[in-house]
Design an enzyme around this catalytic site. Sequence first.
Site, mmCIF file in Angstrom:
data_model
loop_
_atom_site.group_PDB
_atom_site.id
_atom_site.type_symbol
_atom_site.label_atom_id
_atom_site.label_comp_id
_atom_site.label_asym_id
_atom_site.label_seq_id
_atom_site.Cartn_x
_atom_site.Cartn_y
_atom_site.Cartn_z
ATOM 1 N N HIS A 1 42.364 32.548 45.085
ATOM 2 C CA HIS A 1 41.164 32.781 45.835
ATOM 3 C C HIS A 1 41.388 33.636 47.079
ATOM 4 O O HIS A 1 41.126 33.392 48.003
ATOM 5 C CB HIS A 1 40.393 31.724 46.345
ATOM 6 C CG HIS A 1 39.997 30.732 45.051
ATOM 7 N ND1 HIS A 1 39.818 29.416 45.021
ATOM 8 C CD2 HIS A 1 39.719 31.066 43.916
ATOM 9 C CE1 HIS A 1 39.503 28.922 43.971
ATOM 10 N NE2 HIS A 1 39.076 30.079 43.314
ATOM 11 N N HIS B 1 35.497 27.986 45.627
ATOM 12 C CA HIS B 1 35.866 29.044 44.557
ATOM 13 C C HIS B 1 35.181 30.378 45.087
ATOM 14 O O HIS B 1 33.986 30.036 45.338
ATOM 15 C CB HIS B 1 35.688 28.491 42.979
ATOM 16 C CG HIS B 1 36.547 27.307 42.770
ATOM 17 N ND1 HIS B 1 37.148 27.141 41.892
ATOM 18 C CD2 HIS B 1 36.207 26.031 43.597
ATOM 19 C CE1 HIS B 1 37.706 26.053 41.826
ATOM 20 N NE2 HIS B 1 37.288 25.292 42.763
HETATM 21 C C1 LIG Z 1 42.620 32.682 37.128
HETATM 22 C C2 LIG Z 1 41.612 32.736 38.276
HETATM 23 C C3 LIG Z 1 40.675 31.694 38.125
HETATM 24 C C4 LIG Z 1 39.571 31.738 38.950
HETATM 25 N N1 LIG Z 1 38.616 30.802 38.912
HETATM 26 C C5 LIG Z 1 37.471 30.970 39.840
HETATM 27 C C6 LIG Z 1 36.500 30.000 39.628
HETATM 28 O O1 LIG Z 1 36.579 29.095 38.806
HETATM 29 N N2 LIG Z 1 35.327 30.310 40.412
HETATM 30 C C7 LIG Z 1 35.401 31.241 41.114
HETATM 31 O O2 LIG Z 1 34.092 31.625 42.009
HETATM 32 N N3 LIG Z 1 36.246 32.126 41.499
HETATM 33 C C8 LIG Z 1 37.368 32.113 40.769
HETATM 34 N N4 LIG Z 1 38.402 32.806 40.670
HETATM 35 C C9 LIG Z 1 38.351 33.931 42.035
HETATM 36 C C10 LIG Z 1 37.140 35.172 41.639
HETATM 37 O O3 LIG Z 1 37.215 35.484 40.394
HETATM 38 C C11 LIG Z 1 37.340 36.266 42.636
HETATM 39 O O4 LIG Z 1 37.239 35.715 43.731
HETATM 40 C C12 LIG Z 1 36.239 37.479 42.281
HETATM 41 O O5 LIG Z 1 36.308 37.930 41.038
HETATM 42 C C13 LIG Z 1 36.889 38.610 43.195
HETATM 43 O O6 LIG Z 1 35.566 39.630 43.292
HETATM 44 P P1 LIG Z 1 36.101 40.999 43.480
HETATM 45 O O7 LIG Z 1 35.051 41.818 43.092
HETATM 46 O O8 LIG Z 1 36.232 41.052 45.017
HETATM 47 O O9 LIG Z 1 37.284 41.466 42.836
HETATM 48 P P2 LIG Z 1 37.812 41.399 41.201
HETATM 49 O O10 LIG Z 1 37.051 40.464 40.458
HETATM 50 O O11 LIG Z 1 39.112 41.268 41.194
HETATM 51 O O12 LIG Z 1 37.394 42.743 40.608
HETATM 52 C C14 LIG Z 1 38.332 44.141 41.050
HETATM 53 C C15 LIG Z 1 37.956 45.275 39.988
HETATM 54 O O13 LIG Z 1 38.465 46.250 40.500
HETATM 55 C C16 LIG Z 1 39.441 46.923 39.571
HETATM 56 N N5 LIG Z 1 40.407 47.610 40.111
HETATM 57 C C17 LIG Z 1 41.414 47.265 41.301
HETATM 58 N N6 LIG Z 1 42.134 48.267 41.266
HETATM 59 C C18 LIG Z 1 41.746 49.441 40.881
HETATM 60 C C19 LIG Z 1 41.937 50.864 41.029
HETATM 61 N N7 LIG Z 1 43.104 51.211 41.673
HETATM 62 N N8 LIG Z 1 41.141 51.517 40.173
HETATM 63 C C20 LIG Z 1 39.982 51.231 39.448
HETATM 64 N N9 LIG Z 1 39.636 49.927 39.409
HETATM 65 C C21 LIG Z 1 40.432 49.139 40.078
HETATM 66 C C22 LIG Z 1 40.014 45.759 38.848
HETATM 67 O O14 LIG Z 1 40.223 46.129 37.257
HETATM 68 C C23 LIG Z 1 38.819 44.733 38.805
HETATM 69 O O15 LIG Z 1 37.908 44.985 37.767
HETATM 70 C C24 LIG Z 1 39.257 32.799 39.948
HETATM 71 C C25 LIG Z 1 40.620 33.734 40.035
HETATM 72 C C26 LIG Z 1 41.535 33.790 38.949
HETATM 73 C C27 LIG Z 1 42.486 34.888 38.959
#
Ligand SMILES: Cc1cc2nc3c(=O)[nH]c(=O)nc-3n(C[C@H](O)[C@H](O)[C@H](O)COP(=O)(O)OP(=O)(O)OC[C@H]3O[C@@H](n4cnc5c(N)ncnc54)[C@H](O)[C@@H]3O)c2cc1C
Length: 587
Positions: A519, A564
Amino acid sequence: MNILKSNLLLLLLLSPISCSILHSSADLADSYDFIIVGAGPGGSALSNRLFKNPSFSVLLIEAGGANNDSLTINVPLLCTKLTPNTQWDWNYTTTPQTHLNNRVLPFPRGIGLGGTSAVNCLVYTRGSKQNIDKWAELTNDSSWGWESMLPYFKKSEKFNFPVDKHNITNQFNPLFHGFDGYIGVSVPGASRSIDSRIINTTQLLPSQFPFTVDMNTGDQLGVGWVQALIDKGVRSSSVAYLSPSVLARPNLDVLLHTQVSRVLPSSSGNTFTTVEFSNHNNSLQTLTASKELVLSAGSIGTPSILLHSGIGNATTLSSLGIPPLLNLPSVGQNLTDHIGVSTTYLVNSTHTYDTVLRNTSLSTHLLHQWLTTKTGINVDTSENHLAFLRLPSNSPVLRSFGDPAAGNETAHFEFLFQNGLSQFTPSGNYLNIPIGNVSPKSSGSVTINSTNPFSSPLINPNLLSSPVDIHILRHAILTSREFIHSPAWSQYILQDLTNASSVSELDEFIRANAVSFFHPVSTASMSPYGVTEWGVVDPDLRVKGAKGLRIVDASVVPSLPAAHTSAAVYAIAEHAADIIKSAYHTK
Ligand SMILES: Cc1cc2nc3c(=O)[nH]c(=O)nc-3n(C[C@H](O)[C@H](O)[C@H](O)COP(=O)(O)OP(=O)(O)OC[C@H]3O[C@@H](n4cnc5c(N)ncnc54)[C@H](O)[C@@H]3O)c2cc1C
């Protein structure tokens, strides 16, 4: 129907086949008002809300592919198979963790539509009211506090009733939920044999382990039914914001297989609306947004892009040979993450998931049941119950170190009650309780040591660097033992497989086995308007000192909630959409 045919059927049912999914940059329009980088919760939710204004054209760029035809992603119970070291994971690892015996840990981040929400473990939690009010305090902006954010949590949510249609009175509080949003949230749709023991424990030991109807009301403490990111038995990732009908709209394009390397300044200096990228690993191209560029690449991706662009600590960037364009020393700093460790018990029952994993025909039957009727154990995530708990108020730990939680109604630790292990074991049946420190004081960083924007960043969550964190985990393990020593578990537990009792044994167990709970936040944190000493974005999510560049993802979270994290990111994106629309005087 065999599994292969079932997979094909699923692919047909779930594929968002639409002309606005682009695989080649040759198909891009000449210009877009908004370019958004990253299709996780931040980027997908924001794209959806912006394109709804027909006068805006939006391009969403994602490094990975479509992903949504995968059975492993869509079946909730298979969530533990999605990372690490898979095609759906960036497959990052940490630097050696000094306080964890120098171990290098997997640090999964999802790649592809849905981002990390396509590979996460589906638990839907918002944190405490105090957690979110702390955001308002740190940003000096009440719009980031609980009262203002609750409508955004609800707006993103599509609460749905569990597939087994059981009565869920006393399993959630409808007043605190949204029913018309995009992200499916449900309580468990299949019972497990340990459910009644957990509920009985709350009745037998109510002062220590109080039952809570709903831990997403802002009042999070207690033991209750898990709410999970599931829609009628199927994983609900941020792809829910990019449904086929959404993608059919002419003013939203999604470009897949495209990794952004840098954001580039205009000739006048501080306007950053141009994105540099490689489509299918081909040579670098650029595209300029006519209004704004938004980074939603997550807590690791976003600071990496900024640093490679020359936005970060000017001294460090210069020493690497990257010309500094904006001196923002907080870029990549303050990485805060939960840490956790599993405790496992051998149990006197065959009604656990271990039995399923050992029996191929039973596993196939249950998967077939999911495919055909969306019922059975595969409709839920790894646990039916969670606990969010605190150290006692007279704890010597709090006296010595102060309280690292956001307030006295915010959890220090959580338990996830799993009816078996998620990996095959040749014999035995198990109760597994992952235990997380959800109010950690430790923090680390994401940095770079190369001028190649496609090289992996250095990820150092610096877990357990603050001494209070191991005290909390140790206390949490002891508390979990008190939970399963309640008479509700008599005759059930055969052996505690965590061979550690003394303080030093418990600490060694933690240092040898604890991992990130995945997280990470705060690597491009919000700080108040006008503050230049810390923070990367202002409360309108604009990068400080830049024009035309915002950040909307987990990296802007000012302090890690005891939760989470994806629920928070969806709510942030919903709020961000309103901020951006009001900046352009539209709804
Ligand atoms: C194993 C695991 C279990 C988890 N379990 C939970 C849970 O049970 N419940 C919960 O609420 N949260 C959970 N989380 C955390 C949650 O999924 C994240 O907090 C959330 O997805 C973050 O969202 P975000 O949009 O910030 O980033 P992300 O979901 O990481 O999305 C970022 C996106 O940007 C893309 N990207 C990155 N760099 C580039 C680039 N240079 N060019 C183009 N695209 C790029 C990536 O491919 C990705 O698609 C978990 C995480 C993991 C790894």
